[in-house]
Design a protein around this motif. Structure first.
Motif, PDB file in Angstrom:
ATOM      1  N   GLU A 178       3.724   7.920  22.278  1.00 31.97           N
ATOM      2  CA  GLU A 178       3.434   9.330  22.043  1.00 31.97           C
ATOM      3  C   GLU A 178       3.143   9.574  20.561  1.00 31.97           C
ATOM      4  N   THR A 179       3.894   8.878  19.722  1.00 32.70           N
ATOM      5  CA  THR A 179       3.731   9.050  18.272  1.00 32.70           C
ATOM      6  C   THR A 179       2.357   8.571  17.803  1.00 32.70           C
ATOM      7  N   ILE A 180       1.891   7.437  18.324  1.00 32.02           N
ATOM      8  CA  ILE A 180       0.633   6.869  17.816  1.00 32.02           C
ATOM      9  C   ILE A 180      -0.581   7.667  18.243  1.00 32.02           C
ATOM     10  N   ARG A 181      -0.396   8.633  19.170  1.00 27.16           N
ATOM     11  CA  ARG A 181      -1.511   9.509  19.519  1.00 27.16           C
ATOM     12  C   ARG A 181      -2.017  10.262  18.305  1.00 27.16           C
ATOM     13  N   TYR A 182      -1.122  10.447  17.333  1.00 29.40           N
ATOM     14  CA  TYR A 182      -1.491  11.241  16.157  1.00 29.40           C
ATOM     15  C   TYR A 182      -2.083  10.410  15.038  1.00 29.40           C
ATOM     16  N   GLY A 183      -2.344   9.144  15.333  1.00 33.64           N
ATOM     17  CA  GLY A 183      -3.084   8.311  14.390  1.00 33.64           C
ATOM     18  C   GLY A 183      -2.456   8.185  13.025  1.00 33.64           C
ATOM     19  N   LEU A 184      -3.226   8.514  11.979  1.00 31.52           N
ATOM     20  CA  LEU A 184      -2.789   8.331  10.590  1.00 31.52           C
ATOM     21  C   LEU A 184      -2.150   9.590  10.025  1.00 31.52           C
ATOM     22  N   ILE A 185      -1.492  10.376  10.877  1.00 34.29           N
ATOM     23  CA  ILE A 185      -1.016  11.685  10.432  1.00 34.29           C
ATOM     24  C   ILE A 185      -0.014  11.585   9.293  1.00 34.29           C
ATOM     25  N   GLY A 186       0.827  10.527   9.295  1.00 35.43           N
ATOM     26  CA  GLY A 186       1.829  10.398   8.243  1.00 35.43           C
ATOM     27  C   GLY A 186       1.215  10.230   6.865  1.00 35.43           C
ATOM     28  N   SER A 187       0.386   9.205   6.715  1.00 37.01           N
ATOM     29  CA  SER A 187      -0.236   8.949   5.414  1.00 37.01           C
ATOM     30  C   SER A 187      -1.212  10.051   5.040  1.00 37.01           C
ATOM     31  N   THR A 188      -1.909  10.603   6.042  1.00 36.71           N
ATOM     32  CA  THR A 188      -2.888  11.651   5.764  1.00 36.71           C
ATOM     33  C   THR A 188      -2.213  12.907   5.233  1.00 36.71           C
ATOM     34  N   GLU A 189      -1.145  13.340   5.914  1.00 34.90           N
ATOM     35  CA  GLU A 189      -0.432  14.535   5.461  1.00 34.90           C
ATOM     36  C   GLU A 189       0.182  14.320   4.085  1.00 34.90           C
ATOM     37  N   TRP A 190       0.741  13.126   3.871  1.00 36.88           N
ATOM     38  CA  TRP A 190       1.348  12.844   2.566  1.00 36.88           C
ATOM     39  C   TRP A 190       0.282  12.864   1.481  1.00 36.88           C
ATOM     40  N   GLY A 191      -0.867  12.250   1.776  1.00 32.94           N
ATOM     41  CA  GLY A 191      -1.947  12.218   0.798  1.00 32.94           C
ATOM     42  C   GLY A 191      -2.479  13.607   0.479  1.00 32.94           C
ATOM     43  N   GLU A 192      -2.604  14.433   1.493  1.00 30.23           N
ATOM     44  CA  GLU A 192      -3.090  15.803   1.279  1.00 30.23           C
ATOM     45  C   GLU A 192      -2.079  16.631   0.494  1.00 30.23           C
ATOM     46  N   ASP A 193      -0.783  16.457   0.805  1.00 32.23           N
ATOM     47  CA  ASP A 193       0.261  17.232   0.131  1.00 32.23           C
ATOM     48  C   ASP A 193       0.409  16.851  -1.333  1.00 32.23           C
ATOM     49  N   PHE A 194       0.199  15.577  -1.633  1.00 25.70           N
ATOM     50  CA  PHE A 194       0.426  15.095  -3.003  1.00 25.70           C
ATOM     51  C   PHE A 194      -0.871  14.607  -3.650  1.00 25.70           C
ATOM     52  N   ALA A 195      -1.975  15.228  -3.285  1.00 22.52           N
ATOM     53  CA  ALA A 195      -3.279  14.800  -3.795  1.00 22.52           C
ATOM     54  C   ALA A 195      -3.343  14.866  -5.325  1.00 22.52           C
ATOM     55  N   ASP A 196      -2.803  15.923  -5.916  1.00 20.34           N
ATOM     56  CA  ASP A 196      -2.838  16.056  -7.377  1.00 20.34           C
ATOM     57  C   ASP A 196      -2.029  14.957  -8.047  1.00 20.34           C
ATOM     58  N   PHE A 197      -0.859  14.661  -7.483  1.00 20.91           N
ATOM     59  CA  PHE A 197      -0.017  13.594  -8.032  1.00 20.91           C
ATOM     60  C   PHE A 197      -0.729  12.248  -7.934  1.00 20.91           C
ATOM     61  N   ILE A 198      -1.326  11.987  -6.773  1.00 23.88           N
ATOM     62  CA  ILE A 198      -2.040  10.724  -6.564  1.00 23.88           C
ATOM     63  C   ILE A 198      -3.203  10.597  -7.540  1.00 23.88           C
ATOM     64  N   ASP A 199      -3.956  11.663  -7.690  1.00 29.06           N
ATOM     65  CA  ASP A 199      -5.111  11.635  -8.587  1.00 29.06           C
ATOM     66  C   ASP A 199      -4.690  11.360 -10.028  1.00 29.06           C
ATOM     67  N   LYS A 200      -3.524  11.856 -10.404  1.00 25.25           N
ATOM     68  CA  LYS A 200      -3.062  11.722 -11.791  1.00 25.25           C
ATOM     69  C   LYS A 200      -2.386  10.386 -12.056  1.00 25.25           C
ATOM     70  N   HIS A 201      -1.684   9.852 -11.065  1.00 32.99           N
ATOM     71  CA  HIS A 201      -0.822   8.704 -11.337  1.00 32.99           C
ATOM     72  C   HIS A 201      -1.174   7.413 -10.595  1.00 32.99           C
ATOM     73  N   VAL A 202      -1.926   7.478  -9.499  1.00 32.92           N
ATOM     74  CA  VAL A 202      -2.181   6.274  -8.711  1.00 32.92           C
ATOM     75  C   VAL A 202      -3.447   5.579  -9.197  1.00 32.92           C
ATOM     76  N   VAL A 203      -3.311   4.319  -9.542  1.00 32.42           N
ATOM     77  CA  VAL A 203      -4.420   3.524 -10.059  1.00 32.42           C
ATOM     78  C   VAL A 203      -5.213   2.884  -8.919  1.00 32.42           C
ATOM     79  N   ALA A 204      -4.499   2.297  -7.962  1.00 34.47           N
ATOM     80  CA  ALA A 204      -5.140   1.629  -6.829  1.00 34.47           C
ATOM     81  C   ALA A 204      -4.172   1.622  -5.655  1.00 34.47           C
ATOM     82  N   TYR A 205      -4.703   1.383  -4.466  1.00 36.49           N
ATOM     83  CA  TYR A 205      -3.878   1.361  -3.266  1.00 36.49           C
ATOM     84  C   TYR A 205      -4.123   0.060  -2.515  1.00 36.49           C
ATOM     85  N   LEU A 206      -3.046  -0.717  -2.301  1.00 36.08           N
ATOM     86  CA  LEU A 206      -3.121  -1.963  -1.549  1.00 36.08           C
ATOM     87  C   LEU A 206      -2.510  -1.724  -0.182  1.00 36.08           C
ATOM     88  N   ASN A 207      -3.277  -1.945   0.853  1.00 35.98           N
ATOM     89  CA  ASN A 207      -2.857  -1.646   2.223  1.00 35.98           C
ATOM     90  C   ASN A 207      -2.442  -2.919   2.953  1.00 35.98           C
TER      91      ASN A 207
END
Length: 428
Positions: free
Chosen positions: A15-44
């Protein structure tokens, strides 16, 4: 019959996986300014161990970095070989049955394949890097081991070499003086993408004028080459200043020891104890400089003493002679190049900021038509390709899907504007 254990848990996960990437997507949207200012690269790390074939995908900004770090890791099963493979191969097999065989795993379409000079494929979507790369513009990469025909149906074994590779990537990204981003290769890839668009335009007979966009890309390539030179000279300058600091600091340290001995000798004549003396604890000046890249690690490798470089300088007042030096008949304290160091560090930081901003430069606030959430005009998951990547997506799909010359010309102009702005921001 397993209705509770484990079926109920399985149903919850399903049931949870029906929502796909909702966790990372919501976190990224909520903290977009922080990510833009402090994150250099993302290793998946997603499905990093499902077989014996290693492959990698990522932003062109990181392609050579991924390949280079892989080539520095010893092959886990083949003596004398390296973990990574060059150019013609996009994957390397560790399968025990076919240990010598290299498995080629190129993308099915030319538009989204790795280039002739890199074995690193292009990212589309389907994992947590999506919000970082496609919406915010953070250079991203992922790699891991997939299945081959000789692997077991249920793969379960350790992955020798892989974690060493990821660890080396993290160390380099966090500690290199200059971020290991290759903007020039990226500009060459963008032109290669444009070559593909022109081929599609020829098939569709739309006759879209792409010459202005190509000229802008050529300009960006020239600006990137100038930045490459700035990267080299900025790093060289900082290393030279630190070596100069080490030399001056060594002289200062000897002078302080000489003064200390003279002080103790005087105290002994006066029959007073020579109390132990410690430098007053100050906040480390390096902590005020922010991220300066690999300077701390490089300094440690060179055996430079931080107390010598900074604490002694604070105690001595940098370029002022110690009290009593002249009276004691000694020479004044050697000058430490604190201002030269600050200037060199600022130069390195300025270069790193430009490198970080490169991927961000392809982000358009208007996004891609009919799926505006995706804002990266350089690469995105194809409209009808699922997770598969489409390069220059808005422009490509205006030709291949819409068949609309007016829309395609508009998208070419929009991409040109981003490239021109990026070139201006990158200029040194």
């Amino acid at each position: 019959m397993g209705a509770s254990d484990p079926t109920s848990g399985t149903a919850t996960i399903s049931e949870t996986i029906r929502y796909g990437l909702i966790g990372s997507t919501e976190w990224g949207e909520d903290f977009a300014d922080f990510i833009d200012k402090h994150v250099v690269a993302y290793l998946n790390l997603d499905s990093s161990g499902s077989g014996s074939r290693w492959s990698a995908r990522g932003s062109p900004l990181l392609a050579h970095f991924i390949q280079q770090t892989a080539e520095e890791i010893p092959h886990p099963t083949k003596k004398g070989a390296r973990f990574g493979m060059r150019k013609q191969t996009a994957a390397v097999s560790l399968a025990p049955v076919r240990m010598e065989r290299v498995v080629v795993d190129m993308e099915s379409t030319n538009m989204a394949s790795s280039s002739a000079s890199s074995s690193v494929g292009v990212l589309g979507s389907g994992s947590d890097y999506t919000v970082f790369l496609q919406r915010i513009g953070v250079a991203s990469a992922e790699g891991g081991f997939g299945t081959t025909s000789s692997d077991a149906v249920y793969h379960y074994h350790s992955i020798p070499g892989f974690f060493s590779h990821v660890g080396l990537q993290i160390l380099r990204l966090s500690s290199d003086l200059i971020l290991p981003f290759n903007t020039t290769f990226y500009t060459q890839e963008i032109e290669r993408y444009l070559d593909g668009v022109e081929a599609l335009d020829s098939i569709k007979s739309l006759n879209v004028d792409l010459d202005p966009l190509r000229q802008s890309i050529h300009n960006l390539q020239a600006v990137s080459l100038a930045l490459d030179y700035e990267k080299f000279t900025a790093e060289k300058e900082l290393i030279a200043v630190v070596k100069k600091w080490k030399k001056a600091g060594s002289k200062l340290k000897k002078l302080k020891h000489k003064l200390r001995r003279a002080y103790c000798k005087l105290q002994k004549k006066l029959r007073h104890p020579c109390k132990s003396h410690h430098l007053e604890h100050h906040r480390h000046p390096a902590s005020k400089l922010g991220r300066i890249g690999r300077f701390p690690a490089w300094q440690e490798e060179q055996g430079l003493d931080l107390e010598m470089l900074y604490g002694v300088a604070l105690q001595a007042g940098f370029d002022r002679p110690l009290r009593g030096c002249k009276k004691a008949g000694t020479q004044s304290v050697p000058k430490l190049p604190i201002f030269e160091l600050g200037k060199a560090v600022k130069r390195v930081r300025a270069v790193n900021k430009k490198l970080i901003a490169f991927e961000r430069g392809f982000i358009s606030e208007d996004g891609i038509p009919e799926r505006e959430w995706f804002k990266h005009l350089g690469v995105a998951p194809g409209k009808w390709l699922g997770y598969g990547a489409t390069t220059l997506p808005a422009l490509t799909e205006a030709i291949t899907i819409e068949g609309n010359v007016t829309l395609a010309q508009y998208e070419a102009g929009r991409l040109k504007a981003l490239v021109d702005a990026l070139a201006e921001n990158l200029r040194v």
